[in-house]
Design a protein around this motif. Sequence first.
Motif, PDB file in Angstrom:
ATOM      1  N   LEU A 542      -8.796  -5.219  -4.531  1.00  0.00           N
ATOM      2  CA  LEU A 542      -7.466  -4.366  -3.986  1.00  0.00           C
ATOM      3  C   LEU A 542      -8.200  -3.016  -3.830  1.00  0.00           C
ATOM      4  CD1 LEU A 542      -4.396  -4.077  -3.338  1.00  0.00           C
ATOM      5  CD2 LEU A 542      -3.617  -3.326  -4.983  1.00  0.00           C
ATOM      6  N   ASN A 543      -8.078  -2.275  -2.550  1.00  0.00           N
ATOM      7  CA  ASN A 543      -8.806  -0.994  -2.099  1.00  0.00           C
ATOM      8  C   ASN A 543      -8.111   0.087  -2.175  1.00  0.00           C
ATOM      9  OD1 ASN A 543     -11.957  -2.192  -2.573  1.00  0.00           O
ATOM     10  ND2 ASN A 543     -11.776  -2.463  -0.751  1.00  0.00           N
ATOM     11  N   PHE A 544      -6.600   0.104  -2.103  1.00  0.00           N
ATOM     12  CA  PHE A 544      -5.388   1.052  -1.684  1.00  0.00           C
ATOM     13  C   PHE A 544      -4.760   0.393  -2.310  1.00  0.00           C
ATOM     14  CE2 PHE A 544      -3.598   3.690   1.140  1.00  0.00           C
ATOM     15  CZ  PHE A 544      -3.960   4.812   1.327  1.00  0.00           C
ATOM     16  N   ASP A 545      -4.104   1.637  -3.135  1.00  0.00           N
ATOM     17  CA  ASP A 545      -2.360   1.150  -3.411  1.00  0.00           C
ATOM     18  C   ASP A 545      -1.387   2.013  -2.192  1.00  0.00           C
ATOM     19  OD1 ASP A 545      -0.236   2.028  -5.025  1.00  0.00           O
ATOM     20  OD2 ASP A 545      -0.828   2.655  -6.387  1.00  0.00           O
ATOM     21  N   LYS A 546      -0.917   0.728  -1.633  1.00  0.00           N
ATOM     22  CA  LYS A 546      -0.418   1.479  -0.416  1.00  0.00           C
ATOM     23  C   LYS A 546       1.278   1.458  -1.061  1.00  0.00           C
ATOM     24  CE  LYS A 546      -2.985  -2.257   2.202  1.00  0.00           C
ATOM     25  NZ  LYS A 546      -3.592  -3.961   3.129  1.00  0.00           N
ATOM     26  N   GLY A 547       1.759   0.800  -1.806  1.00  0.00           N
ATOM     27  CA  GLY A 547       2.536   1.129  -1.828  1.00  0.00           C
ATOM     28  C   GLY A 547       2.918   2.794  -2.913  1.00  0.00           C
ATOM     29  N   SER A 548       2.202   2.742  -3.768  1.00  0.00           N
ATOM     30  CA  SER A 548       2.440   4.521  -3.838  1.00  0.00           C
ATOM     31  C   SER A 548       1.949   5.315  -3.063  1.00  0.00           C
ATOM     32  CB  SER A 548       1.367   4.359  -5.021  1.00  0.00           C
ATOM     33  OG  SER A 548       1.198   3.977  -5.859  1.00  0.00           O
ATOM     34  N   PHE A 549       1.199   4.780  -2.180  1.00  0.00           N
ATOM     35  CA  PHE A 549       0.977   6.101  -0.262  1.00  0.00           C
ATOM     36  C   PHE A 549       2.193   5.861   0.673  1.00  0.00           C
ATOM     37  CE2 PHE A 549       0.148   6.609   3.472  1.00  0.00           C
ATOM     38  CZ  PHE A 549      -0.669   7.385   3.772  1.00  0.00           C
ATOM     39  N   LEU A 550       3.373   4.744   0.260  1.00  0.00           N
ATOM     40  CA  LEU A 550       4.282   4.762   1.174  1.00  0.00           C
ATOM     41  C   LEU A 550       5.524   5.295   0.559  1.00  0.00           C
ATOM     42  CD1 LEU A 550       4.033   0.955   2.404  1.00  0.00           C
ATOM     43  CD2 LEU A 550       4.133   3.074   3.415  1.00  0.00           C
ATOM     44  N   SER A 551       5.512   5.327  -1.005  1.00  0.00           N
ATOM     45  CA  SER A 551       6.548   5.771  -1.589  1.00  0.00           C
ATOM     46  C   SER A 551       7.241   7.405  -1.827  1.00  0.00           C
ATOM     47  CB  SER A 551       5.808   6.073  -3.266  1.00  0.00           C
ATOM     48  OG  SER A 551       5.233   6.141  -4.079  1.00  0.00           O
ATOM     49  N   VAL A 552       5.482   8.291  -0.921  1.00  0.00           N
ATOM     50  CA  VAL A 552       5.397   9.775  -1.007  1.00  0.00           C
ATOM     51  C   VAL A 552       5.864   9.602   0.587  1.00  0.00           C
ATOM     52  CG1 VAL A 552       4.589  10.270  -3.377  1.00  0.00           C
ATOM     53  CG2 VAL A 552       3.105   9.608  -0.571  1.00  0.00           C
ATOM     54  N   GLN A 553       5.822   8.927   1.729  1.00  0.00           N
ATOM     55  CA  GLN A 553       5.919   8.949   3.071  1.00  0.00           C
ATOM     56  C   GLN A 553       7.239   9.510   3.229  1.00  0.00           C
ATOM     57  OE1 GLN A 553       3.007   9.888   4.514  1.00  0.00           O
ATOM     58  NE2 GLN A 553       1.868   9.171   2.569  1.00  0.00           N
ATOM     59  N   PRO A 554       7.625  10.081   4.625  1.00  0.00           N
ATOM     60  CA  PRO A 554       8.617  10.351   4.921  1.00  0.00           C
ATOM     61  C   PRO A 554       9.310   8.709   5.607  1.00  0.00           C
ATOM     62  CG  PRO A 554       7.851  12.464   5.795  1.00  0.00           C
ATOM     63  CD  PRO A 554       6.190  11.421   5.517  1.00  0.00           C
TER      64      PRO A 554
END
Length: 1256
Positions: A542-554
């Motif tokens: 797993l190279n990217f924390d997608k869940g955390s990234f999406l949590s800070v998006q509009p």
Amino acid sequence: MSGTAAASAAASCRFAHYFVVCGVDTDTGLEPDDGLCLMAIFEATAEVNSPIRRSFKSKVLVHYPETTERSPFNKDAVNMLCMPRGLSFRTQADRLDPQFHSFTISFDDGTRSYGFVHTFYEEVTSAQIITAMQTLYQMHHVEHHSSSSASSPSSSSSSASSPSTCSMDSLVSSMDESDAESLAGVSGCLGCAGSFEPARDTLYVSKALCLISPLPFLQASRQFLSQLHQAVTSQTAPPLPLESYIHNILYEVPLPPPGRSLRFHGVQGPIVCQRPGADELPLGEYPLGEAFSLLGVDNMVQLLTCALLETQILLYSQDYQRLMTIAEGVTTLLFPFQWQHIYLPIVSTSLHHLLDAPVPFLMGIQRRDGAQRSSLHLPHEANLCFVDIDNHCVETPEDLPAFPDQAELVQELSEVLLRFGLSPQGGVITKPTTTSPRLSSLVLEDLMEDRRNGNLGGEELAVLERLQALAQRCGGGKMSDSGKTLGLFEEEEEELKSAKLNIQIREVFAGRFAAMFGRYEEFVIHSALDLDSWLSNREGTLNFDKGSFLSVQPVTHLRFLSRFLETSMFSFFVDGKVISHWADREPQQQLFDNRLERERLYDTDGVDSRNCSYRKCTTLFESAQAIEHRLLKADHTAIHPHLLDMRIGQGRHQPGYFPKLQADVLAQGQNTNRTVIPNQGCFSKHTFARKNLRQAKLLDPSPEAVTQTHREFVDGLLSECRLKTKRMLMERMGKESAELGQGEANITGLQENTLIHSLCDLLERTWGHGLQLKQGKSALWSHLLHYQAEQEKTETPTEPQSGFNGSDQRTLDDGAVPLRGSLLQDVRFIQTMSEGLSDVGQARAWIHLALEKKMLSQHLKELLTNQELLRQLYKPHAFLLFEEEREQFLFHLLSLNTVDYLCFTHVFTSISIQYRVAIIPMKKLSIAMATVNPWVCVSGELGDSGVRQIPKNTQEIFFQVCIHPSCKNLGRLSTLQLGQENSGLLAKCLIDSVMVYNEITGHTYKFPCGRWLGKGVGDGSLERVLIGQLVSPGGEEDAGRWTGTPPELASPSQAVRAVLGSLGSRSRMLSVEVQEDMREAANNLVKYFHKHEQERGNLTVLLCGEGGLVPSLEKFLLHGLKTNRLFQRNVFVWDFVEKAVASMETDDQMGDLHGSTLTKGPPCDSLCHYVNAINVSPRNIGKEGKFQLFVCLGIRDQLLFQWLPLLAECPLTARTYEEGALLRDRAAVHSLSRMLHTLNEFTIILETALVKGVDL
């Protein structure tokens, strides 16, 4: 450096790699291009035309040099792309205008070469070719005359079976867009369109001049080839032999250094090209203004969205250059991301089998004259973006998410286009008007005179200076002295305008990606110690924390971003960032990272990305000025063409004929002993190679290569299925662990929908591979309909089946009902859904339903059992005809049965679903159920069923009732209200549980009870609120067991309450355990509110379910509670609460609170008010229900943290609780009060079932 290595390095840094001439080979004669016959499969316009309107095979006549090491010459591919239609013949009555188009060839390492083709018509001088064409025309004329004059079926049959007819019918028309006009001009005078008579007509054949370059120098290459052709058609010979100019462009003109421009010389004049610097966007000369003018801003943004989400994209136009313009425009705008799949902007007819490709692609096919969109028969349409360029239309797939801030982006792009005089709506190509030579000269002279007189302002003066710079660049002198026209200047001005528009549009998109992914580096996961270990475990890393990234998006960006994060281009982008720790960064990524660093230096606002507003690009004019500066003033000049050591007498100039070149002087570069510009822009192979299909193989039309290509497609589908199902399992299991408090959730509900959407796309592409017979746009749904029709032919009328949905409703001992449903039953249910779904929508609904029922693999296996139907629907190379791979594919899908999905329930929220309820009593006391008149009310995420009465006088062990024949979808069920009317002789019953069955999806919800329902027994409750848990939808072996997915928290069991009732004894629970349970319950509530809204579970479960706040607080208050009851079974906290409130009210009236630590005030008033309101409620919910309501109301209204100290300080507490009770421990009560106070920052909304009937 060795000589070979030096030559290879020099070749890679040259402006052009190859010069190619394609045309008719007089030695082999005319060969029909059989590949064009494949068009009949895709278009219904194939017809027999005159031989002069047919296409014949072309050949690569010459190419120089023979090959280069880093860019090997693919003879067949270049020939196919230079002349995709093959040879075209014309006569003097036709239009003979030259045409220009370009193409690209992708290599296995991801690099590309660009070809630029100038096609013109040359008079045929070969007597063999003229005779062959005359013979073919005479055969066609006789055949056409006999078929048109035949009046009987026998004569038609005879004509159709003649040998000449068979040979003619194998050819398909390949007229271009000028054919219709040419035919109209000759049909009247010659009587037969496409006629040819050697004595009367002059025969012309197409010939192509091609320049292959490592970079897309569109304008410079176009000018060079155009000047070369002008020299051929000119009546006067060029200053030097053509070999000198070709040798110069191949061996003596280098690539411009990064950030510099270069002037070199063509036959007619100087040519300038430029190359962006390291801190600028990569070179992109294909005119974006033309692309936006063709399609419009809205369509282009939608097309780019499809490309970013890696849908299949098919371009459609009569003009090959339009195909390249749109394709290159889209891929250029993807910066910093790169297209990772099949990229063939021009697909010749012999390669149309690639439209079967079950992978994302970006391909373009030519529109035949008069063909319509409806005449195309495409195997993949469910996830296809079809771009009809000539009709300015873009058909996007269903449910395409909008690009983030799409309205603002369209507005900004429209403003850029309007500044350059282009319409944002598209559909019109604006070309500059040509000024007459005399008027142009007069205008310039007037401007020069005004300048001398001082009558020009700043803006006008700048325009004049730019015109003078263009004149100097083109080698002109004083304009007024020579009387030169503005024609060339207008061309240069348009080129400059196009370059400035290009860079401004690209900067707008680059700015949008920088805004969306400005913080992407914070979410990149570096887990490997070295490059080798990372490469060996790349698939499972797993190279990217997608869940955390999406949590800070509009929130408005999430639908697009959640799907984009799953694409190959984003994975490749992140992979490049990971390996940058050990190797050089990919150039585009390095440029993007440098831009982000610069923006962070100047951006000190620190605005939250979830709330930031749209910001327009601020570097538009700065970027345009850099390009303008390079184009107006060349930084370097290449070596001029010069005389070569050639044999005298060859290459003699003949107007209109391209000469036979001397191969010995063009095969390799001559040592000129001249200095070449040092170039530091040579390409170096990136350490991390793309994992692509072998692009060179795709361009091979041989049967062996086609078979191998589709075999690779089969292997790719199987691998994709394995990885996709593995990802779905890992993400779903991670979510379930988080719901049980075993870890942090790493996926939102939106991400889960994205994974399921990608599964639907995979199934559509799999079922579309090799499909030759299809109904509608969905390949999978088409197969289901064919299967349904076949099965209905063999079905025999049977008696109506009992139960809902036609399923077998067998009753099990534990109340579970196995609701599986057959394949055809599910298909028929989808067909009856009143959702107005398309074919694609129905296929997705069927997949969602089968996945939720854990029947997807089994249904597909049943569908594929009809081998005869498979052979009718599919070509031999189709994936579904490979038995071993097909079985492995189904096995991977079978693994999804280990987890529970509610994808159908959550997506199709407005459909009608039937539910069945079964009340299960304790078996030893089941006789009491005969006199009870119960009712239920089921509640879920989307609403409740209302009160539903159970039929009276039912003697069965449990009751079954359909909640409502047209009951809407309640979503995931959460609570169930169970009550009775207290009528009958024995109006009491001990309920074990209540089972609720979803008749459509087969899901079973269990609502544990384990308590009495009736007056005078237990807590005297006539109504209970039960918390449900989802169990498996009825497995084949054991319908009542869970199949891998842990159950949700349910109502506290009777066994737990029995323990709670004995806490007053010597074997009381340890206080540490009770406090830990309380902390865990509060912590779960805090985590619930800190999750994304779409990720949250059920709040009622966290409040009232097992391990929730209510039972945990009940344990706290039961700890150390004294009781005088003999068996200690009926101990209720509500008894103590009632007595405490009564004591407070009595002591207040008698004045006994004086001197006590308990003071009268708002908290005491609210406690008494709430308890009294609960007691006077018309609901008979019993003591346990009242305490549950007491806690829920207190936590909702932020009063519970005040009430507990009041209860602890009440004088009654010392008499009711033992010395070591937690309620008498000041530190424990204070800690609990503070813990509850932290929950006041959250807004708690209770289900209606919990607070119904209480007026507060």
